[in-house]
Write a protein that holds these residues in place. Structure first.
Motif, PDB file in Angstrom:
ATOM      1  N   ALA A 110     -36.662  -8.364 -36.600  1.00  0.00           N
ATOM      2  CA  ALA A 110     -37.097  -7.565 -35.434  1.00  0.00           C
ATOM      3  C   ALA A 110     -35.903  -7.006 -34.668  1.00  0.00           C
ATOM      4  O   ALA A 110     -35.911  -5.833 -34.250  1.00  0.00           O
ATOM      5  N   GLN A 111     -34.877  -7.824 -34.476  1.00  0.00           N
ATOM      6  CA  GLN A 111     -33.711  -7.374 -33.702  1.00  0.00           C
ATOM      7  C   GLN A 111     -33.051  -6.160 -34.363  1.00  0.00           C
ATOM      8  O   GLN A 111     -32.796  -5.140 -33.725  1.00  0.00           O
ATOM      9  N   VAL A 112     -32.783  -6.284 -35.663  1.00  0.00           N
ATOM     10  CA  VAL A 112     -32.063  -5.191 -36.328  1.00  0.00           C
ATOM     11  C   VAL A 112     -32.943  -3.941 -36.436  1.00  0.00           C
ATOM     12  O   VAL A 112     -32.446  -2.815 -36.354  1.00  0.00           O
ATOM     13  N   LEU A 113     -34.248  -4.118 -36.563  1.00  0.00           N
ATOM     14  CA  LEU A 113     -35.145  -2.958 -36.607  1.00  0.00           C
ATOM     15  C   LEU A 113     -35.117  -2.210 -35.272  1.00  0.00           C
ATOM     16  O   LEU A 113     -35.098  -0.972 -35.238  1.00  0.00           O
ATOM     17  N   GLY A 114     -35.071  -2.958 -34.180  1.00  0.00           N
ATOM     18  CA  GLY A 114     -34.935  -2.331 -32.868  1.00  0.00           C
ATOM     19  C   GLY A 114     -33.591  -1.635 -32.731  1.00  0.00           C
ATOM     20  O   GLY A 114     -33.503  -0.525 -32.186  1.00  0.00           O
ATOM     21  N   GLU A 115     -32.552  -2.278 -33.247  1.00  0.00           N
ATOM     22  CA  GLU A 115     -31.215  -1.689 -33.157  1.00  0.00           C
ATOM     23  C   GLU A 115     -31.125  -0.369 -33.921  1.00  0.00           C
ATOM     24  O   GLU A 115     -30.389   0.540 -33.526  1.00  0.00           O
ATOM     25  N   LEU A 116     -31.865  -0.258 -35.021  1.00  0.00           N
ATOM     26  CA  LEU A 116     -31.865   1.012 -35.769  1.00  0.00           C
ATOM     27  C   LEU A 116     -32.375   2.147 -34.878  1.00  0.00           C
ATOM     28  O   LEU A 116     -31.795   3.230 -34.842  1.00  0.00           O
ATOM     29  N   GLN A 117     -33.460   1.891 -34.159  1.00  0.00           N
ATOM     30  CA  GLN A 117     -34.005   2.936 -33.293  1.00  0.00           C
ATOM     31  C   GLN A 117     -33.062   3.244 -32.146  1.00  0.00           C
ATOM     32  O   GLN A 117     -32.879   4.410 -31.769  1.00  0.00           O
TER      33      GLN A 117
END
Ligand code: 5GP
Ligand code: ZN
Length: 112
Positions: A58-65
């Motif tokens: 979840a953290q890295v997916l948010g960071e992508l955005q």
């Protein structure tokens, strides 16, 4: 993932035109741009698709955005589109999760 194209770009085996990099994310220009601005935003961690992402991602997916937001602000883009193709039928050709950041022309809806 030694055979993965984006892993090879991330580790420098294959050259790319970088526009953003931090501990978890890299972004570089698409080789075959579909708009005046076409950037790929990619996690350093190999995740093959959104379907294969886990709750721990979840953290890295948010960071992508948020990397998309930062790049768009840096480039002073008036508007932009973030696209994630998931699965062959949806147009995914590289099995390492990534967003496309598209801008610089009027973008049609619905997409093809
Ligand atoms: P997908 O089709 O998986 O959503 O997106 C993969 C993208 O990677 C395509 O837009 C394609 O043009 C881009 N691409 C393929 N090979 C390379 C490469 O070697 N370097 C760069 N910078 N982009 C690539
Ligand atoms: Zn990979």
């Amino acid at each position: 993932m030694s055979g993965c194209l984006f892993c090879r770009i991330i580790n420098g085996e294959i050259a790319s035109r970088s526009v953003f990099s931090d501990d978890n994310i890299v972004a570089f220009k698409d080789l075959n741009p579909q708009a005046p601005t076409h950037i790929l935003i990619v996690p350093r961690k190999h995740i093959s698709s959104l379907s294969e992402a886990g709750d721990g991602d979840a953290q890295v997916l948010g960071e992508l955005q948020l990397a998309g937001r930062t790049i768009a602000a840096d480039l002073k883009l008036e508007g932009f589109r973030l696209v994630l193709n998931n699965g062959k039928i949806a147009g995914q050709t590289v099995d390492h999760i990534h967003y496309h950041l598209l801008a610089g022309r009027r973008l049609m809806w619905p997409p093809g």
